[in-house]
Write a protein that holds these residues in place. Structure first.
Motif, PDB file in Angstrom:
ATOM      1  N   TRP A  23       0.828  -1.212   0.000  1.00  0.00           N
ATOM      2  CA  TRP A  23       0.000   0.000   0.000  1.00  0.00           C
ATOM      3  C   TRP A  23       0.862   1.260   0.000  1.00  0.00           C
ATOM      4  N   LEU A  24       2.028   1.195   0.637  1.00  0.00           N
ATOM      5  CA  LEU A  24       2.931   2.345   0.617  1.00  0.00           C
ATOM      6  C   LEU A  24       3.499   2.579  -0.781  1.00  0.00           C
ATOM      7  N   ALA A  25       3.877   1.508  -1.436  1.00  0.00           N
ATOM      8  CA  ALA A  25       4.420   1.641  -2.795  1.00  0.00           C
ATOM      9  C   ALA A  25       3.371   2.244  -3.725  1.00  0.00           C
ATOM     10  N   ALA A  26       2.128   1.752  -3.584  1.00  0.00           N
ATOM     11  CA  ALA A  26       1.048   2.286  -4.411  1.00  0.00           C
ATOM     12  C   ALA A  26       0.791   3.756  -4.075  1.00  0.00           C
ATOM     13  N   SER A  27       0.879   4.097  -2.796  1.00  0.00           N
ATOM     14  CA  SER A  27       0.635   5.480  -2.371  1.00  0.00           C
ATOM     15  C   SER A  27       1.663   6.435  -2.965  1.00  0.00           C
ATOM     16  N   ARG A  28       2.892   5.984  -3.048  1.00  0.00           N
ATOM     17  CA  ARG A  28       3.966   6.873  -3.534  1.00  0.00           C
ATOM     18  C   ARG A  28       3.795   7.213  -5.015  1.00  0.00           C
ATOM     19  N   THR A  29       3.081   6.354  -5.755  1.00  0.00           N
ATOM     20  CA  THR A  29       2.848   6.676  -7.170  1.00  0.00           C
ATOM     21  C   THR A  29       1.930   7.880  -7.309  1.00  0.00           C
ATOM     22  N   PHE A  30       1.151   8.166  -6.259  1.00  0.00           N
ATOM     23  CA  PHE A  30       0.238   9.305  -6.312  1.00  0.00           C
ATOM     24  C   PHE A  30       0.979  10.640  -6.350  1.00  0.00           C
ATOM     25  N   ARG A  31       2.269  10.622  -6.021  1.00  0.00           N
ATOM     26  CA  ARG A  31       3.037  11.869  -6.056  1.00  0.00           C
ATOM     27  C   ARG A  31       3.148  12.429  -7.470  1.00  0.00           C
ATOM     28  N   ASP A  32       2.975  11.566  -8.449  1.00  0.00           N
ATOM     29  CA  ASP A  32       3.025  11.988  -9.853  1.00  0.00           C
ATOM     30  C   ASP A  32       1.609  12.291 -10.316  1.00  0.00           C
ATOM     31  N   ALA A  33       1.295  13.568 -10.540  1.00  0.00           N
ATOM     32  CA  ALA A  33      -0.064  13.962 -10.937  1.00  0.00           C
ATOM     33  C   ALA A  33      -0.486  13.315 -12.251  1.00  0.00           C
ATOM     34  N   GLU A  34       0.499  12.917 -13.077  1.00  0.00           N
ATOM     35  CA  GLU A  34       0.161  12.283 -14.344  1.00  0.00           C
ATOM     36  C   GLU A  34      -0.298  10.838 -14.172  1.00  0.00           C
ATOM     37  N   GLU A  35      -0.259  10.326 -12.942  1.00  0.00           N
ATOM     38  CA  GLU A  35      -0.826   8.998 -12.692  1.00  0.00           C
ATOM     39  C   GLU A  35      -2.340   8.995 -12.925  1.00  0.00           C
ATOM     40  N   PHE A  36      -2.977  10.142 -12.714  1.00  0.00           N
ATOM     41  CA  PHE A  36      -4.442  10.165 -12.825  1.00  0.00           C
ATOM     42  C   PHE A  36      -4.973  11.213 -13.796  1.00  0.00           C
ATOM     43  N   ALA A  37      -4.124  12.027 -14.394  1.00  0.00           N
ATOM     44  CA  ALA A  37      -4.540  12.937 -15.462  1.00  0.00           C
ATOM     45  C   ALA A  37      -3.315  13.298 -16.285  1.00  0.00           C
ATOM     46  N   SER A  38      -3.508  13.480 -17.578  1.00  0.00           N
ATOM     47  CA  SER A  38      -2.380  13.744 -18.457  1.00  0.00           C
ATOM     48  C   SER A  38      -1.809  15.138 -18.219  1.00  0.00           C
ATOM     49  N   LEU A  39      -0.537  15.292 -18.573  1.00  0.00           N
ATOM     50  CA  LEU A  39       0.116  16.586 -18.434  1.00  0.00           C
ATOM     51  C   LEU A  39      -0.607  17.646 -19.265  1.00  0.00           C
ATOM     52  N   ALA A  40      -1.039  17.271 -20.468  1.00  0.00           N
ATOM     53  CA  ALA A  40      -1.755  18.222 -21.329  1.00  0.00           C
ATOM     54  C   ALA A  40      -3.062  18.667 -20.676  1.00  0.00           C
ATOM     55  N   ALA A  41      -3.761  17.724 -20.026  1.00  0.00           N
ATOM     56  CA  ALA A  41      -5.017  18.070 -19.354  1.00  0.00           C
ATOM     57  C   ALA A  41      -4.757  19.027 -18.191  1.00  0.00           C
ATOM     58  N   TRP A  42      -3.715  18.735 -17.401  1.00  0.00           N
ATOM     59  CA  TRP A  42      -3.372  19.631 -16.301  1.00  0.00           C
ATOM     60  C   TRP A  42      -3.025  21.018 -16.818  1.00  0.00           C
ATOM     61  N   LYS A  43      -2.279  21.099 -17.909  1.00  0.00           N
ATOM     62  CA  LYS A  43      -1.883  22.391 -18.461  1.00  0.00           C
ATOM     63  C   LYS A  43      -3.079  23.175 -18.983  1.00  0.00           C
ATOM     64  N   SER A  44      -4.158  22.473 -19.342  1.00  0.00           N
ATOM     65  CA  SER A  44      -5.340  23.162 -19.871  1.00  0.00           C
ATOM     66  C   SER A  44      -6.160  23.839 -18.779  1.00  0.00           C
ATOM     67  N   VAL A  45      -5.892  23.469 -17.532  1.00  0.00           N
ATOM     68  CA  VAL A  45      -6.633  24.068 -16.420  1.00  0.00           C
ATOM     69  C   VAL A  45      -5.921  25.347 -15.998  1.00  0.00           C
ATOM     70  N   GLU A  46      -6.664  26.420 -15.861  1.00  0.00           N
ATOM     71  CA  GLU A  46      -6.064  27.691 -15.485  1.00  0.00           C
ATOM     72  C   GLU A  46      -5.318  27.577 -14.161  1.00  0.00           C
ATOM     73  N   ARG A  47      -4.246  28.351 -14.033  1.00  0.00           N
ATOM     74  CA  ARG A  47      -3.394  28.265 -12.853  1.00  0.00           C
ATOM     75  C   ARG A  47      -4.187  28.508 -11.569  1.00  0.00           C
ATOM     76  N   GLU A  48      -5.114  29.467 -11.597  1.00  0.00           N
ATOM     77  CA  GLU A  48      -5.880  29.795 -10.392  1.00  0.00           C
ATOM     78  C   GLU A  48      -6.746  28.633  -9.928  1.00  0.00           C
ATOM     79  N   THR A  49      -7.041  27.723 -10.848  1.00  0.00           N
ATOM     80  CA  THR A  49      -7.831  26.538 -10.503  1.00  0.00           C
ATOM     81  C   THR A  49      -6.929  25.335 -10.239  1.00  0.00           C
ATOM     82  N   GLY A  50      -5.984  25.090 -11.140  1.00  0.00           N
ATOM     83  CA  GLY A  50      -5.135  23.914 -11.031  1.00  0.00           C
ATOM     84  C   GLY A  50      -4.199  23.947  -9.841  1.00  0.00           C
TER      85      GLY A  50
END
Length: 421
Positions: A23-50
């Motif tokens: 469970w710890l190993a799985a938890s540490r993967t959450f540190r990478d935001a791209e585990e659950f959304a693409s970098l392009a998707a994150w970049k599309s969200v305005e800074r004030e929101t993201g």
């Protein structure tokens, strides 16, 4: 401790170590935001929101990992102190449950961000983010309440929904830093439902719902049965009022397309916060009559609805309630439109959001003055975005033969880059 008991203890501890390691190993993967959304998707969200979203997610993940590390430390102590084994086992279960809560939180927000699957959709949802904020700003600024940022995401279904800014998320200690609003595909380019959802956020922040409930109760003072039916719907009615004040009749026609299913339009599920679809549509038509007069497309909509779904088709127990509600509809509509808003010094919402700005006449003047530039000019897009939604929705409702034209126009201006709503 006997040899057998010692061996069993060591096996139990080893298994706890194995579990927490997983469970710890799985938890540490959450540190990478791209585990659950693409970098392009994150970049599309305005800074004030993201930025506040990622900050909240980072905090939740680090707290989860810290809990896992503490659990691993307790297990290590239990290897040499058998009395701690029970506590260690309980800690593993607690960590597992926290992992699932954080996973649910990240999965929801990741899916929301990741719904921006193409440049076209990124542009449309980004425009809706800004329109949502713009729809709340006049009221909240007047009330001196901070205006929440908004993340709009696309999902399946027929109706929109909101996870309000400030609500607690699944993971303990995490608060939603922005409002997340679901928009559905068929209304992506006719997004009047967006303003129903921002209406929920505004109503919550301004304390408007209890006032709407009281206003409805007073309007129905002579009929206790209608009072008990209508007052639990105050929250959804307040949001309908908000959408109407911003987009006029377009919100009514769009609402009917959602609630107009023949199997459910006259159904009254006990406990549902939404009004009966038939009455909800009739109330929207009453808002239009109250603000714009008896003649208009709302008159035809109500007549068509009553012809297609006559009150006699409802359950026998509901039929008299529909009939009496229809008689009381003008009073209900007036009460809702003029219900005082505590955060506005008990002035009505119409003091800030004038429904005449989205009357058919006013929208026709906007259409005439802007001409073709209305759908292409950054000036009009930035200053009249919400009224453009109202105009496109009105024309689509009035001119069904050219509905595709109005959807295409809405698609064009929603997906063209702009810096403000």
């Amino acid at each position: 401790m006997s040899t057998v008991a010692s061996i069993d203890h060591q096996l139990v501890v080893a298994d706890l170590e194995r579990q927490v390691a997983h469970w710890l190993a799985a938890s540490r993967t959450f540190r990478d935001a791209e585990e659950f959304a693409s970098l392009a998707a994150w970049k599309s969200v305005e800074r004030e929101t993201g930025a506040p979203l990622r900050k909240q997610l980072h905090a939740a993940v680090e707290e989860l990992i810290a809990l896992g590390d503490a659990t691993a430390l307790l297990i290590a102590k239990a290897r040499h102190t058998p009395a701690l084994t029970g506590k260690a086992a309980a800690a593993v279960q607690r960590f597992r449950r926290r992992y699932m809560q954080v996973d649910t939180t990240l999965d929801f927000l990741g899916d929301a961000v990741n719904s921006r699957t193409s440049p076209l959709l990124c542009a449309a949802l980004g425009t809706l983010d800004r329109l949502a904020v713009a729809s709340m700003a006049p009221v909240l600024q007047r009330a001196r309440i901070p205006v929440p940022r908004v993340l709009v995401y696309q999902d399946k279904g027929t109706g929109a929904s909101i996870l309000r800014a400030g609500v607690r998320l699944w993971a303990p200690g995490t608060i939603m830093p922005v409002a997340a609003i679901k928009i559905v595909r068929h209304n992506l380019y006719r997004p009047t439902s967006l303003f129903h959802e921002t209406g929920h956020q505004v109503a919550h922040l301004t304390g408007w719902v209890p006032s709407v409930r009281t206003a409805i109760s007073r309007a129905l003072a002579g009929d206790r049965q209608l009072q008990s039916m209508w007052t639990p719907w105050a929250s959804e009615i307040a949001a309908d009022v908000y959408a109407f004040l911003l987009t006029g009749y377009a919100s009514v026609a769009a609402l009917y397309d959602v609630v107009g299913d023949a199997e459910t339009i006259m159904r009254w599920p006990i406990g549902d916060p939404h009004p009966i679809g038939w009455l909800r549509t009739a109330l929207g038509c009453a808002f239009s009559r109250h603000c714009y007069g008896a003649k208009g497309p709302w008159a035809n909509l109500q007549r068509a609805m009553e012809a297609r779904h006559p009150p006699q088709a409802a359950d026998e127990s509901v039929q008299p309630l529909l009939a009496r509600s229809l008689q009381a509809m003008p009073a209900i509509a007036e009460a809702c439109l003029h219900a005082p808003v505590p955060a506005l010094g008990d002035r009505p919402m119409t003091d800030v959001l004038d429904p005449q700005r989205v009357s058919p006449k006013a929208l026709a003047e906007l259409e005439s003055s802007a001409a073709a530039a209305l759908w292409t000019s950054p000036h009009w897009r930035n200053t009249e975005g919400i009224r453009i939604v109202a105009l496109a929705g009105l024309r689509e409702a009035e001119q069904p033969a050219t509905a595709s034209l109005w959807i295409d126009r809405a698609r064009t201006w929603l997906t063209t880059e702009s810096k403000a709503a």
